[in-house]
Structures are given as structure tokens and as C-alpha cells.
Scaffold this motif. Structure first.
Motif, PDB file in Angstrom:
ATOM      1  N   CYS A 144     130.930 -12.440 -10.739  1.00  0.00           N
ATOM      2  CA  CYS A 144     130.535 -14.157 -10.970  1.00  0.00           C
ATOM      3  C   CYS A 144     129.238 -14.057 -11.379  1.00  0.00           C
ATOM      4  CB  CYS A 144     131.046 -15.004  -9.906  1.00  0.00           C
ATOM      5  SG  CYS A 144     130.447 -14.876  -8.342  1.00  0.00           S
ATOM      6  N   PHE A 145     128.788 -15.205 -12.060  1.00  0.00           N
ATOM      7  CA  PHE A 145     127.599 -15.630 -12.392  1.00  0.00           C
ATOM      8  C   PHE A 145     126.567 -15.953 -11.044  1.00  0.00           C
ATOM      9  CE2 PHE A 145     129.045 -16.435 -16.684  1.00  0.00           C
ATOM     10  CZ  PHE A 145     128.082 -15.868 -17.570  1.00  0.00           C
ATOM     11  N   TRP A 146     125.466 -15.238 -11.032  1.00  0.00           N
ATOM     12  CA  TRP A 146     124.855 -16.035  -9.702  1.00  0.00           C
ATOM     13  C   TRP A 146     123.853 -17.252 -10.156  1.00  0.00           C
ATOM     14  CZ3 TRP A 146     121.979 -10.879  -7.678  1.00  0.00           C
ATOM     15  CH2 TRP A 146     123.069  -9.881  -7.026  1.00  0.00           C
ATOM     16  N   THR A 147     123.621 -17.586  -9.014  1.00  0.00           N
ATOM     17  CA  THR A 147     122.818 -18.836  -9.194  1.00  0.00           C
ATOM     18  C   THR A 147     121.464 -18.710  -8.064  1.00  0.00           C
ATOM     19  OG1 THR A 147     123.683 -20.380  -7.438  1.00  0.00           O
ATOM     20  CG2 THR A 147     124.679 -20.724  -9.551  1.00  0.00           C
ATOM     21  N   GLU A 148     120.433 -19.626  -8.297  1.00  0.00           N
ATOM     22  CA  GLU A 148     119.317 -19.389  -7.318  1.00  0.00           C
ATOM     23  C   GLU A 148     119.878 -19.480  -5.661  1.00  0.00           C
ATOM     24  OE1 GLU A 148     116.129 -22.114  -8.212  1.00  0.00           O
ATOM     25  OE2 GLU A 148     115.987 -21.437 -10.353  1.00  0.00           O
ATOM     26  N   SER A 149     120.814 -20.204  -5.742  1.00  0.00           N
ATOM     27  CA  SER A 149     121.248 -20.414  -3.988  1.00  0.00           C
ATOM     28  C   SER A 149     122.457 -19.790  -3.829  1.00  0.00           C
ATOM     29  CB  SER A 149     121.632 -21.813  -3.916  1.00  0.00           C
ATOM     30  OG  SER A 149     122.462 -22.422  -4.680  1.00  0.00           O
ATOM     31  N   TRP A 150     123.122 -18.943  -4.756  1.00  0.00           N
ATOM     32  CA  TRP A 150     124.200 -18.251  -4.576  1.00  0.00           C
ATOM     33  C   TRP A 150     124.590 -17.164  -5.310  1.00  0.00           C
ATOM     34  CZ3 TRP A 150     129.577 -17.935  -7.252  1.00  0.00           C
ATOM     35  CH2 TRP A 150     130.533 -17.660  -6.256  1.00  0.00           C
ATOM     36  N   GLN A 151     124.450 -15.839  -4.398  1.00  0.00           N
ATOM     37  CA  GLN A 151     124.419 -14.546  -5.051  1.00  0.00           C
ATOM     38  C   GLN A 151     125.040 -13.658  -4.137  1.00  0.00           C
ATOM     39  OE1 GLN A 151     120.317 -13.182  -5.244  1.00  0.00           O
ATOM     40  NE2 GLN A 151     119.835 -14.687  -7.020  1.00  0.00           N
ATOM     41  N   PRO A 152     126.567 -13.837  -4.350  1.00  0.00           N
ATOM     42  CA  PRO A 152     127.535 -13.112  -3.632  1.00  0.00           C
ATOM     43  C   PRO A 152     127.515 -11.458  -3.939  1.00  0.00           C
ATOM     44  CG  PRO A 152     128.717 -14.472  -5.191  1.00  0.00           C
ATOM     45  CD  PRO A 152     127.303 -14.656  -5.065  1.00  0.00           C
ATOM     46  N   ASP A 153     127.624 -10.664  -3.014  1.00  0.00           N
ATOM     47  CA  ASP A 153     127.621  -9.198  -3.426  1.00  0.00           C
ATOM     48  C   ASP A 153     128.695  -8.475  -2.846  1.00  0.00           C
ATOM     49  OD1 ASP A 153     126.706  -8.996  -0.873  1.00  0.00           O
ATOM     50  OD2 ASP A 153     124.613  -8.316  -1.391  1.00  0.00           O
ATOM     51  N   CYS A 171     135.308  -3.362 -13.563  1.00  0.00           N
ATOM     52  CA  CYS A 171     134.708  -4.732 -13.037  1.00  0.00           C
ATOM     53  C   CYS A 171     135.017  -6.036 -14.313  1.00  0.00           C
ATOM     54  CB  CYS A 171     133.313  -4.498 -12.925  1.00  0.00           C
ATOM     55  SG  CYS A 171     132.590  -3.424 -11.704  1.00  0.00           S
ATOM     56  N   LEU A 172     135.521  -6.862 -13.803  1.00  0.00           N
ATOM     57  CA  LEU A 172     135.678  -8.095 -14.892  1.00  0.00           C
ATOM     58  C   LEU A 172     134.847  -8.973 -14.760  1.00  0.00           C
ATOM     59  CD1 LEU A 172     139.641  -8.364 -14.165  1.00  0.00           C
ATOM     60  CD2 LEU A 172     138.659  -7.014 -15.820  1.00  0.00           C
ATOM     61  N   LEU A 173     134.236  -9.473 -15.845  1.00  0.00           N
ATOM     62  CA  LEU A 173     133.036 -10.137 -15.792  1.00  0.00           C
ATOM     63  C   LEU A 173     133.219 -11.624 -15.970  1.00  0.00           C
ATOM     64  CD1 LEU A 173     130.624  -7.727 -17.781  1.00  0.00           C
ATOM     65  CD2 LEU A 173     131.475  -7.684 -15.244  1.00  0.00           C
ATOM     66  N   ASP A 174     132.533 -12.601 -15.467  1.00  0.00           N
ATOM     67  CA  ASP A 174     132.784 -13.863 -15.400  1.00  0.00           C
ATOM     68  C   ASP A 174     132.839 -14.513 -16.919  1.00  0.00           C
ATOM     69  OD1 ASP A 174     133.164 -16.258 -14.071  1.00  0.00           O
ATOM     70  OD2 ASP A 174     131.324 -16.684 -13.194  1.00  0.00           O
ATOM     71  N   ILE A 175     133.869 -15.629 -16.750  1.00  0.00           N
ATOM     72  CA  ILE A 175     134.062 -16.461 -17.964  1.00  0.00           C
ATOM     73  C   ILE A 175     133.809 -17.826 -17.391  1.00  0.00           C
ATOM     74  CG2 ILE A 175     135.540 -17.229 -19.397  1.00  0.00           C
ATOM     75  CD1 ILE A 175     136.720 -14.565 -19.669  1.00  0.00           C
ATOM     76  N   LYS A 176     133.052 -18.693 -18.257  1.00  0.00           N
ATOM     77  CA  LYS A 176     132.859 -20.323 -17.636  1.00  0.00           C
ATOM     78  C   LYS A 176     133.134 -20.959 -19.048  1.00  0.00           C
ATOM     79  CE  LYS A 176     131.289 -19.402 -13.530  1.00  0.00           C
ATOM     80  NZ  LYS A 176     131.819 -19.912 -12.444  1.00  0.00           N
ATOM     81  N   VAL A 200     127.410  -7.366 -19.906  1.00  0.00           N
ATOM     82  CA  VAL A 200     127.379  -5.983 -19.240  1.00  0.00           C
ATOM     83  C   VAL A 200     125.999  -5.732 -18.714  1.00  0.00           C
ATOM     84  CG1 VAL A 200     127.295  -3.393 -19.539  1.00  0.00           C
ATOM     85  CG2 VAL A 200     129.251  -4.503 -20.725  1.00  0.00           C
ATOM     86  N   ASN A 201     125.129  -6.405 -19.462  1.00  0.00           N
ATOM     87  CA  ASN A 201     123.651  -6.568 -19.212  1.00  0.00           C
ATOM     88  C   ASN A 201     123.165  -7.037 -17.950  1.00  0.00           C
ATOM     89  OD1 ASN A 201     123.962  -6.560 -22.232  1.00  0.00           O
ATOM     90  ND2 ASN A 201     122.530  -5.104 -21.988  1.00  0.00           N
ATOM     91  N   GLN A 202     123.795  -8.410 -17.587  1.00  0.00           N
ATOM     92  CA  GLN A 202     123.816  -9.420 -16.709  1.00  0.00           C
ATOM     93  C   GLN A 202     124.616  -8.509 -15.603  1.00  0.00           C
ATOM     94  OE1 GLN A 202     125.555 -12.730 -18.692  1.00  0.00           O
ATOM     95  NE2 GLN A 202     123.585 -13.767 -18.486  1.00  0.00           N
TER      96      GLN A 202
END
Length: 281
Positions: A144-153, A171-176, A200-202
């Protein structure tokens, strides 16, 4: 949830559309769509390579687009229609690529509605286009997309488990799509952010940060680990490239949708196929 009833005379068809154009629907799926009273398109877990208007032109039918809210919270209208008529619910890729669709099938069955599934290709099997053998894949993970306060790994643990067991990871990449900002959500304003699709780069930048800050992963995954990026799989503009993480992250894969594969130990045939997609070529 409604009690089961045997009074339903309709059918809910869950129909996979494949990955590319309006013509990727199966012959059986097309025949069903043409005769259904209502045709709905799920439009948030994935995107097709063509506009809805192209589908309508090819099907000769009007197609109603259902966003996340409509599918998850307001699908009653579709299910009620399916109690007395043939209704088609169209899904990009294959029907059971998202748990939301499983939930709809269960709800329909609880209402006594007959459910029929017409399958199609999805990224879960089309990822084999890179040459990695499908029976060598382990658990699929979602980034999923990371934010400044939420970076799950936590997903990295499944990647490590797969690699240690000699299995590749898709790996399936986030869609918003139709997402609200925190401010608009708090204020109750129905203002939606522009669609975003993780590249892929992100995804590789996330992996690089995890590798740099977590020593426990470096015996299995590092910046020289081979990775495979895939974009628009099944479309004419399909793009596949492989190479070390630190080199692949700067490759231009073009428009969405993107996916990422972290290979484990590979068979010689798999190695030969990946060489044909080497990022340096």
C-alpha cells in the motif's frame, strides 16, 4: 443478512473480463451479458485497458459503473434485481481476485439467488509471462502507499518466508480510486482525490527503505536481489523488465497497472527467460 429463500427466479452472473480490451471477455461471458437485464461493472479493485464506453459499444448494452462504496455498501439494488432477473456483475481480471466479490457471492446465496461464475485471466496467472513458473509461487502480498505517519512493512515477512522456502512472491500494488483526503473525510465533504496507481518504482523504493532499516532481512533480500517488474500485462503495450533491485527502480515502466515479483531460487529455464527481460538490454 436475509434468511435463505427458495423463491428467487433470477441469476447473478459474476463474469471476469480479462486484462486488456473489451474483446477479452469469453464467448460464454459475452452471450450472458447480451441477454442480462442489468449489467454492472466493478470499477475500483482494478482497471481495464479501455473505457467503459468501449465495453458498451462491444456488448450493445448499457453498463453501470459501481465504485467502492456502491459495491461494499450499496449492492442491495443489484442483488434485489438478481432475485427475479438475470444480472451480470463484471470484474476486471478474474472474478475471485478480490475478497469483495466473494462477499457478494455469499450474500447472493444467502438470499436464495443462484450464482454462476464465468472465469477469465488475471494477474495471478498472467504474471507467468515473465517466465517464472506458476507452481513455484508462494503467498501473494499487497503493498500500500506509505504516508509520513504510516509505513507498514509487515508484508516483507511473507516475502522472506517465500524466499526461504524457494518460492517466488507476486506483489500486488496499491490502487487509490475515489479516495478522500483526511481533511475532507473528517469534514464530511464528498471531495475525492485524483486516482493513484502505485508503480514498480515506488514499490522498490519501499523495499529499499526496509532493507536499509531492517538488518533481519539482509540475509535473504538486499539491493542486489533480482526483481521483476510488470506493467499492463496482457495488453499490446505490456512491459516486463528484470534486474537487481537498485537498478530496476529507475526503469520507466510507463502507465498503470504495475505488479512486482520477487523471485526465489530459480530453475535454469526461469533464469534464461528472465535474461530476455534484463533491464540492461
Amino acid at each position: 443478512m436475509e434468511e435463505k429463500t427458495d423463491k428467487s427466479t433470477g441469476v447473478l452472473y459474476l463474469i471476469g473480463l480479462g486484462l486488456s480490451t473489451e474483446q477479452d471477455i469469453t464467448v460464454r461471458g459475452l452471450q450472458v451479458v447480451k441477454r442480462c437485464k442489468h449489467v454492472y461493472l466493478e470499477g475500483y479493485t482494478s482497471i481495464l485497458g479501455v473505457e467503459k464506453s468501449k465495453l458498451e459499444e462491444f456488448y450493445g448494452r448499457e453498463v453501470e459503473l459501481m465504485d467502492r462504496e456502491a459495491v461494499e455498501s450499496n449492492s442491495d439494488e443489484m442483488l434485489l434485481a438478481a432475485r427475479t432477473a438475470e444480472v451480470a456483475f463484471l470484474v476486471v481480471g478474474d472474478v475471485y481476485g478480490a475478497t469483495t466479490h466473494t462477499d457478494i457471492a455469499l450474500r447472493a446465496k444467502e438470499m436464495g439467488i443462484r450464482v454462476e461464475v464465468i472465469h477469465n485471466a488475471s494477474i495471478m496467472n498472467a504474471c507467468g509471462a515473465c517466465g517464472l513458473q506458476l507452481y513455484n509461487f508462494g503467498q501473494t502480498v499487497s503493498l500500500c502507499f506509505w504516508t509520513e505517519s504510516w509505513q507498514p512493512d509487515s508484508y516483507i515477512d511473507k516475502i522472506l518466508l517465500n524466499k526461504r522456502n524457494g518460492m517466488h512472491t507476486l506483489c500486488l500494488l496499491d490502487i487509490k480510486v475515489k479516495e478522500q483526503s483526511e481533511e475532507n473525510l473528517i469534514r464530511g465533504r464528498k471531495i475525492f482525490e485524483p486516482p493513484r496507481f502505485m508503480t514498480v518504482n515506488q514499490a522498490l523504493e519501499q523495499l529499499e527503505q526496509i532493507v536499509r532499516r531492517r538488518e533481519d532481512v539482509r540475509d535473504v533480500l538486499d539491493l542486489r536481489s533480482t526483481c521483476v517488474g510488470l506493467a499492463r500485462v496482457g495488453q499490446e503495450t505490456q512491459c516486463i523488465a528484470s534486474g537487481p533491485l537498485e537498478e530496476l527502480k529507475s526503469f520507466d515502466f510507463g502507465p498503470p497497472l504495475h505488479s512486482l515479483i520477487i523471485p526465489a531460487e530459480m530453475h535454469p529455464l526461469e533464469i534464461d527467460m528472465l535474461r530476455s527481460f534484463n533491464v540492461k538490454q
